[in-house]
Design an enzyme around this catalytic site. Structure first.
Site, PDB file in Angstrom:
ATOM      1  N   LYS A  76      30.227  44.008  38.506  1.00  0.00           N
ATOM      2  CA  LYS A  76      30.609  45.242  39.191  1.00  0.00           C
ATOM      3  C   LYS A  76      30.669  46.409  38.202  1.00  0.00           C
ATOM      4  O   LYS A  76      31.163  46.256  37.073  1.00  0.00           O
ATOM      5  CB  LYS A  76      31.967  45.023  39.858  1.00  0.00           C
ATOM      6  CG  LYS A  76      32.468  46.161  40.735  1.00  0.00           C
ATOM      7  CD  LYS A  76      33.772  45.738  41.389  1.00  0.00           C
ATOM      8  CE  LYS A  76      34.388  46.828  42.255  1.00  0.00           C
ATOM      9  NZ  LYS A  76      35.660  46.369  42.872  1.00  0.00           N
ATOM     10  N   SER A 156      35.959  46.767  47.632  1.00  0.00           N
ATOM     11  CA  SER A 156      35.044  47.635  46.921  1.00  0.00           C
ATOM     12  C   SER A 156      33.957  46.895  46.160  1.00  0.00           C
ATOM     13  O   SER A 156      33.017  47.515  45.668  1.00  0.00           O
ATOM     14  CB  SER A 156      35.823  48.528  45.954  1.00  0.00           C
ATOM     15  OG  SER A 156      36.478  47.760  44.953  1.00  0.00           O
ATOM     16  N   SER A 180      39.499  43.743  47.619  1.00  0.00           N
ATOM     17  CA  SER A 180      38.191  44.181  47.145  1.00  0.00           C
ATOM     18  C   SER A 180      37.277  43.085  46.658  1.00  0.00           C
ATOM     19  O   SER A 180      36.105  43.326  46.400  1.00  0.00           O
ATOM     20  CB  SER A 180      38.360  45.236  46.042  1.00  0.00           C
ATOM     21  OG  SER A 180      38.793  46.452  46.587  1.00  0.00           O
TER      22      SER A 180
END
Length: 506
Positions: A76, A156, A180
């Protein structure tokens, strides 16, 4: 009469690559080729590591060593990787090339993994605006769900989930503050583990909350999640929250067994179910029984209190403090404070804020710091409430289970995220710092949903063992087919057409 919609999935060009020098290079280059061929449809990846092939070649020339030797891993884009920008999806951090590996990246390299690239995310890990669209960032655009391209991936860690579901790599790193990892894992049909707070280092990861942030695995299978956690777990002198990690970490792969559920008491949280998942949840409970679990039905539960407002105050306060410290520490030429990021966004609104604003940023900027009595009270209240309620649910059982989230909603640039519900127990685990594992449970009209396992602090290995045993009984599930829309699938499209024969009969 309108033409019937196409039911064909998206198609991708073939990519031809030269001969490979060894098995690691072949595996890594094929993964990169899949990304380059498919990602224009998904926007799951922000950047490919420029040295990914060199990393692979070096491993092919070295003795095989390390528990993840030659495995490509996607990360990420709020986690620092030397040689790549760490942007959190924001144009304000486009130049944030720090030259540093986060400790979890260093651990992956030491384990023989190949760092393949950076995945897209909800910008700033979804803490910029109440009107945000999960999976959207100014740098990466809108991440799309590989099961249906007009559906959301949640956030996210949107790109990490979508990339694993799309077959780019079986291993990805996500981060979670509240939902997330587990939400995008559930909605893209992959495994996601939010570890116990303090098991995994947060150093050189763009922060939201020192009380709740953690990185964790997002993978194709539970075994792969166990492999990844075994590598990244451990103490870090720069992160005081991890002081117990070395004593608590384990070989999580060695702890897996298809018999792990036998004789274990599992609380089935009926009150946390619903939102279209009931039929699959019944099948999941039957699978748990088949694996030998003793089922404890929990049909109702009255929480001690609502910690939502307190949690929000904690996140606002800790975000400002943590981000300011991160930006001031970055060796790159970046804004040095949240206030400067807000100013950058305002000055570049057409590119940075075309769809939604930054009202959460502005609220965070008004907070008064970690010594503020109101913040301290909010943190104490939220932690006490979430921990006490989870401990009540876990009393006398080995874990609790519930559907993770509803199936993915449509991407909506007008209304933002419009989730039908879910995640109450997931939020408790996030605030309390307890581990939360989600494992694919099945498909609802072609869209995946997950089954969640939550246990007490430091029960990460137990949850992985339970998830692996469940996965063994559940069996294989259909993979993503990149349909343009679930409504255009062969199973659903005919039902949406009018019954013309009947209407024209008269």
């Amino acid at each position: 009469m309108a033409a019937a919609p196409s039911t064909a999935p998206a198609t991708f060009p073939a990519v031809v690559t030269p001969a490979y020098g060894g098995p690691v290079e072949e595996r890594v280059v094929r993964a990169a080729d899949r990304m380059m061929a498919r990602d224009s449809a998904l926007n799951a990846v922000i950047a490919i590591s420029p040295d990914h092939r060199n990393q692979a070649t070096a491993l092919d020339r070295a003795p095989r060593s390390g528990p993840m030797f030659g495995m490509p891993v996607l990360v990420k884009d709020n986690v620092e990787i030397a040689g790549l920008p760490t942007t959190a999806g924001s144009l304000a951090l486009a130049g944030n090339v720090t030259g540093r590996d986060a400790p979890i990246i260093a651990r992956l390299r030491q384990a023989g993994a190949v760092i393949l690239g950076k995945t897209n995310l909800s910008e700033w890990a979804n803490i910029r605006s109440t009107g945000s669209i999960s999976g959207w960032s100014a740098v990466g655009g809108q991440t799309r769900n590989p099961y249906a391209l007009d559906r959301n991936t949640c956030g996210s860690s949107s790109g990490s989930g979508a990339a694993v579901a799309a077959g780019y790599s079986d291993y990805a790193i996500g981060t979670e503050t509240d939902g997330s990892i587990t939400c995008p894992a559930s909605m893209t049909g992959v495994v996601g583990l939010k570890p116990t707070l303090g098991l995994v280092s947060r150093t050189h990861i763009i922060p939201i909350s020192e009380s709740q942030d953690t990185a964790g695995p997002m993978t194709r299978t539970v075994r792969q999640a166990a492999e990844l956690l075994t590598v990244i777990a451990g103490s870090d002198a720069a992160d005081p929250a991890t002081r117990e990690a070395d004593a608590r970490r384990a070989d999580y792969v060695a702890g897996l067994s298809p018999d792990a559920l036998r004789g274990k008491r599992i609380a089935v949280l009926r009150f946390a179910a619903g939102f279209g998942t009931d039929a699959l949840f019944e099948q999941a409970v039957a699978a748990l029984k088949a694996a030998g679990a003793e089922i404890v039905e929990v049909k109702a539960f009255k929480p001690t209190g609502d910690f939502g407002n307190d949690e929000y105050q904690v996140l606002l306060t800790e975000f400002k403090a943590g981000l300011n410290a991160y930006l001031q520490d970055s060796p790159a030429a970046v804004p040095r404070s949240l206030a400067e990021v807000i100013a950058f966004n305002s000055a570049n609104g057409a590119r940075e804020m075309p769809l939604f604003g930054q009202e959460i940023f502005e609220a965070a900027e008004k907070t008064r710091g970690l010594s503020d009595p109101a913040y301290r009270k909010a943190r104490a209240n939220s932690l006490r409430t979430a921990s006490a309620d989870l401990d009540r649910l876990l009393k006398g059982v080995d874990a609790v289970v519930f559907p993770t989230r509803p199936a993915a909603w449509k991407i909506d640039a007008v209304h933002g995220d419009v989730s039908p519900g879910g995640n109450g127990i997931g939020s408790m685990a996030a605030v309390a710092g307890y581990p939360h594992l989600t494992v694919p449970m099945g498909l609802i009209r072609g869209l995946p949903v997950g089954l969640s396992f939550v246990g007490p602090k430091w029960s990460d290995g137990r949850l992985l063992a339970f998830g692996h045993a469940y996965e063994t009984v559940r069996g294989a599930l259909p993979v993503a087919h990149f349909l343009r829309s679930i409504e255009e699938s062969p199973e659903i499209a005919p039902a949406l057409e009018p019954q013309r024969n009947r209407l024209n009969a008269g």
